[in-house]
Design a protein around this motif. Structure first.
Motif, short mmCIF file in Angstrom:
data_model
loop_
_atom_site.label_atom_id
_atom_site.label_comp_id
_atom_site.label_asym_id
_atom_site.label_seq_id
_atom_site.Cartn_x
_atom_site.Cartn_y
_atom_site.Cartn_z
N LYS A 114 -11.24 -18.16 -11.77
CA LYS A 114 -10.58 -16.80 -12.07
C LYS A 114 -8.97 -17.15 -12.26
O LYS A 114 -8.52 -16.26 -13.09
N PHE A 137 -2.17 -6.48 -13.67
CA PHE A 137 -3.38 -5.86 -13.26
C PHE A 137 -4.56 -5.64 -14.30
O PHE A 137 -5.71 -5.77 -13.79
N LYS A 141 -8.18 -7.59 -13.28
CA LYS A 141 -9.43 -6.44 -13.27
C LYS A 141 -10.40 -7.14 -14.21
O LYS A 141 -11.76 -7.19 -13.96
N GLY A 144 -12.11 -10.08 -12.58
CA GLY A 144 -12.62 -9.81 -11.26
C GLY A 144 -11.73 -10.38 -9.89
O GLY A 144 -12.47 -10.69 -8.97
N ILE A 145 -10.46 -10.17 -10.07
CA ILE A 145 -9.73 -10.27 -8.86
C ILE A 145 -9.33 -9.06 -8.36
O ILE A 145 -8.65 -8.27 -8.94
N ASP A 146 -9.59 -8.78 -6.96
CA ASP A 146 -9.07 -7.34 -6.46
C ASP A 146 -7.53 -7.82 -5.89
O ASP A 146 -7.25 -8.41 -5.27
N TRP A 147 -6.58 -7.12 -6.79
CA TRP A 147 -5.15 -7.54 -6.58
C TRP A 147 -4.76 -7.52 -5.06
O TRP A 147 -3.86 -8.50 -4.56
N ASN A 148 -4.96 -6.56 -4.46
CA ASN A 148 -4.53 -6.27 -2.97
C ASN A 148 -5.58 -7.13 -1.86
O ASN A 148 -4.91 -7.76 -1.14
N GLU A 149 -6.80 -6.76 -2.05
CA GLU A 149 -7.72 -7.41 -1.13
C GLU A 149 -7.73 -9.14 -1.21
O GLU A 149 -7.96 -9.76 -0.28
N SER A 150 -7.55 -9.50 -2.26
CA SER A 150 -7.49 -11.02 -2.60
C SER A 150 -6.28 -11.77 -1.84
O SER A 150 -6.23 -12.99 -1.42
N SER A 158 2.67 -5.70 -4.48
CA SER A 158 1.73 -4.60 -4.71
C SER A 158 1.76 -4.03 -5.97
O SER A 158 0.99 -3.66 -6.80
#
Length: 228
Positions: A114, A137, A141, A144-150, A158
């Motif tokens: 990723k 951002f 997307k 497939g990377i969740d910017w904050n959750e990862s 943020s």
């Protein structure tokens, strides 16, 4: 293998100044629990056209040896406490520093494939877009990377500005590593910490060649040596 983004780039000068078939090596290691991968580093500046060309070349190299290399990017920059945002001077300006940090944070907090797709995606958007939050951002997307959750968001901000403490520290550490390795120009290719080729407007200092097959051969040879 990673998705391949077609990148069309112009050649350029990016030094750290203000101014037929591929060979196959069979490795015999029946008593080893794992094989040693070959460290490959690309000394780059994220907005440098030489870096984009180099990264595109290594996207093709990885098609042949992705399971045998530990690939990473080392950012060519200079520690400079007078720089207000990052404490680092980047040749193409603060936005390049932000792009470096975005890529470093994705490298740390996301799977390798990723991260590499993220870098290729930013390159596809055009070098002057690298470092822009909306592009970061968008590429996160797409791959497939969740910017904050990862964890990337905490590292790179943020808002993807690159101004979070972890990301700044990673950039400073990368700049120091580049200096320790003697990297001055983007792009410098190192195999097991040995410079083997430079792209600085054109390929230079490439004793063993600069084609995809040449890099694959060198990596295969080093892999065999490390796993004897």
């Amino acid at each position: 293998m990673v998705n391949h983004f077609a990148v069309l780039v112009a050649l350029g000068y990016c030094a750290l100044t203000r101014s037929a078939s591929l060979p196959h090596f069979t490795v015999q290691s029946p008593n080893k629990a794992f094989d040693i991968k070959v460290p490959v580093q690309l000394g780059v500046m994220s907005q440098c056209p030489d870096a984009l060309l180099c990264e595109t070349t290594f996207d093709r190299v990885l098609e042949h040896v992705d399971d045998k290399v530990d690939l990473s990017l080392v950012y060519v920059a200079r520690i400079d406490p007078s720089q207000p945002d990052f404490g680092v001077w980047c040749m193409h300006g603060p936005k390049e520093c932000a792009g470096n940090i975005q890529q470093l944070c994705v490298f740390k907090h996301a799977p390798f494939n990723k991260w590499w797709e993220f870098v290729q995606c930013q390159n596809y958007e055009g070098r002057y877009k690298i470092g822009e939050p909306d592009i970061a951002f968008k590429c996160a997307k797409i791959v497939g990377i969740d910017w904050n959750e990862s964890g990337v968001g905490q590292c790179a901000g943020s808002d993807a500005s690159g101004k979070a403490a972890e990301g700044i520290r990673l950039l400073q550490e990368s700049a120091i590593l580049g200096k320790q390795l003697g990297i001055e120009k983007s792009c410098t290719v190192l195999i097991n910490q040995k410079p083997v080729c430079i792209h600085d407007g054109s390929w230079k200092s490439c004793e063993n060649g600069h084609e995809v097959s040449d890099f694959v051969w060198q990596i295969e040879k080093e892999y065999e040596r490390l796993n004897q």
